[in-house]
Design an enzyme around this catalytic site. Structure first.
Site, PDB file in Angstrom:
ATOM      1  CE  LYS A  75      72.034  -8.788 122.168  1.00 49.85           C
ATOM      2  NZ  LYS A  75      73.312  -8.363 121.393  1.00 49.85           N
TER       3      LYS A  75
ATOM      4  NE  ARG B 209      76.517   0.834 123.044  1.00 52.11           N
ATOM      5  CZ  ARG B 209      76.030  -0.446 123.309  1.00 52.11           C
ATOM      6  NH1 ARG B 209      74.650  -0.763 123.107  1.00 52.11           N
ATOM      7  NH2 ARG B 209      76.743  -1.500 123.634  1.00 52.11           N
TER       8      ARG B 209
ATOM      9  NE  ARG C 215      80.070  -3.873 122.467  1.00 46.82           N
ATOM     10  CZ  ARG C 215      79.261  -3.156 121.788  1.00 46.82           C
ATOM     11  NH1 ARG C 215      79.732  -2.183 120.960  1.00 46.82           N
ATOM     12  NH2 ARG C 215      77.994  -3.204 121.752  1.00 46.82           N
TER      13      ARG C 215
ATOM     14  NE  ARG D 240      76.987  -8.922 126.707  1.00 47.67           N
ATOM     15  CZ  ARG D 240      76.144  -8.010 126.630  1.00 47.67           C
ATOM     16  NH1 ARG D 240      75.019  -7.606 127.037  1.00 47.67           N
ATOM     17  NH2 ARG D 240      76.541  -7.102 125.364  1.00 47.67           N
TER      18      ARG D 240
ATOM     19  NE  ARG E  57      74.897  -0.415 117.666  1.00 44.50           N
ATOM     20  CZ  ARG E  57      74.738  -1.326 118.481  1.00 44.50           C
ATOM     21  NH1 ARG E  57      73.759  -2.293 118.332  1.00 44.50           N
ATOM     22  NH2 ARG E  57      75.370  -1.545 119.675  1.00 44.50           N
TER      23      ARG E  57
HETATM   24  P1  AMP Z   1      74.850  -4.069 125.192  1.00 44.96           P
HETATM   25  O1  AMP Z   1      74.410  -2.734 125.274  1.00 44.96           O
HETATM   26  O2  AMP Z   1      74.226  -5.232 125.407  1.00 44.96           O
HETATM   27  O3  AMP Z   1      76.031  -4.218 124.019  1.00 44.96           O
HETATM   28  O4  AMP Z   1      76.176  -3.973 126.467  1.00 44.96           O
HETATM   29  C1  AMP Z   1      77.055  -2.920 126.507  1.00 44.96           C
HETATM   30  C2  AMP Z   1      78.192  -3.456 127.691  1.00 44.96           C
HETATM   31  O5  AMP Z   1      77.607  -3.443 128.848  1.00 44.96           O
HETATM   32  C3  AMP Z   1      78.864  -4.937 127.306  1.00 44.96           C
HETATM   33  O6  AMP Z   1      79.801  -4.920 126.460  1.00 44.96           O
HETATM   34  C4  AMP Z   1      79.070  -4.971 128.640  1.00 44.96           C
HETATM   35  O7  AMP Z   1      80.219  -4.508 129.092  1.00 44.96           O
HETATM   36  C5  AMP Z   1      78.147  -4.627 129.500  1.00 44.96           C
HETATM   37  N1  AMP Z   1      77.130  -5.661 129.723  1.00 44.96           N
HETATM   38  C6  AMP Z   1      75.822  -5.561 129.371  1.00 44.96           C
HETATM   39  N2  AMP Z   1      75.165  -6.689 129.818  1.00 44.96           N
HETATM   40  C7  AMP Z   1      75.961  -7.620 130.598  1.00 44.96           C
HETATM   41  C8  AMP Z   1      75.752  -8.936 131.042  1.00 44.96           C
HETATM   42  N3  AMP Z   1      74.803  -9.390 131.068  1.00 44.96           N
HETATM   43  N4  AMP Z   1      77.114  -9.218 131.810  1.00 44.96           N
HETATM   44  C9  AMP Z   1      78.283  -8.421 131.803  1.00 44.96           C
HETATM   45  N5  AMP Z   1      78.342  -7.422 131.129  1.00 44.96           N
HETATM   46  C10 AMP Z   1      77.312  -6.923 130.473  1.00 44.96           C
END
Ligand code: AMP
Length: 222
Positions: free
Chosen positions: A13, A161, A172, A88, A127
């Site tokens: 994404k 990360r 996740r 989400r 990554r």
């Molecule tokens: P990402 O970088 O999109 O993989 O997000 C990393 C982490 O941030 C996720 O595993 C969640 O813990 C939190 N997170 C990001 N976006 C959201 C969202 N829209 N709702 C809830 N948690 C989020």
């Protein structure tokens, strides 16, 4: 244009959103990046979010909806946005509807990157990013041209990360299946869902997304 990119962690994404941002002059909004900035700055939101993120779970809808609401009101979103990582959950999708409607905007498409979950763990755990400019790399698929030197800025420090390790990735993926996948029927009911093969090479995925955008009447600016 206003689009959502949906897919489990590691589906590509962020990579696709970065490419589309340049071509379509729409702002890439990644709620994960926004949360990581809050964590790095040590804000109250960051302090609350960190443990949840490190455990591979979802941060509360209330925090995310407030954060996104204020982000969408900023002028750089006026030409459109590519949402990556939001919504989400179904309550987040409903809140997004209200936020967009309140500002006279609408969604053009919800693009789903379909991927093989087994491949994701390898994709994600390899990554890493340049600690200075944030350029993204992958140990096997996209290492820096010169070992240890960032292609973009020449930096020589890299970071990974904390939630990009195999155990957390599996959690996740569960959060994606249980909490995020239910937004798809919600959007399918509005005829907005386009499923694409996220395992195809990166430039083919971009082409497929551009095809969808043409189909829904969004043209890349000249
Ligand atoms: P990402 O970088 O999109 O993989 O997000 C990393 C982490 O941030 C996720 O595993 C969640 O813990 C939190 N997170 C990001 N976006 C959201 C969202 N829209 N709702 C809830 N948690 C989020």
């Amino acid at each position: 244009m206003n689009i959502i990119l949906v897919g489990p962690p590691g589906a590509g994404k962020g990579t696709q959103a970065n490419i589309l941002e340049d071509r379509y002059h729409a702002k890439h909004i990644a709620t994960g990046d926004m949360l990581r900035a809050e964590v790095a700055a040590g804000t109250p939101i960051g302090l609350e979010a960190k443990a949840v993120m490190d455990a591979g779970q979802l941060v509360s809808d209330g925090i995310l909806i407030r954060m996104l609401g204020s982000r969408l009101g900023q002028p750089d979103c006026a030409h459109g946005m590519i949402l990556d990582g939001f919504p989400r959950t179904v309550p987040q999708a409903e809140a997004l509807n209200d936020l967009l409607a309140a500002s006279g905007r609408h969604l053009d498409a919800v693009i789903v990157l379909d991927v093989d979950e087994e491949a994701l763990v390898e994709r994600i755990s390899g990554r890493f990013a340049c600690a200075k400019c944030g350029a993204g790399y992958h140990r096997s698929f996209h290492p820096p041209t010169q070992n240890g030197i960032c292609d973009k800025c020449g930096g020589n420090e890299f970071s990974q990360r904390p939630d990009d390790n195999a155990d957390v990735v599996r959690r996740r993926l569960v959060a994606y299946r249980e909490q995020t996948a239910p937004i798809l029927p919600y959007y399918a009911g509005r005829n907005l869902v386009y499923k694409l093969d996220g395992m195809a090479p990166m430039d083919e995925v971009t082409k497929a997304i551009e095809n969808v955008l043409r189909q829904v009447g969004v043209a890349a600016p000249a």
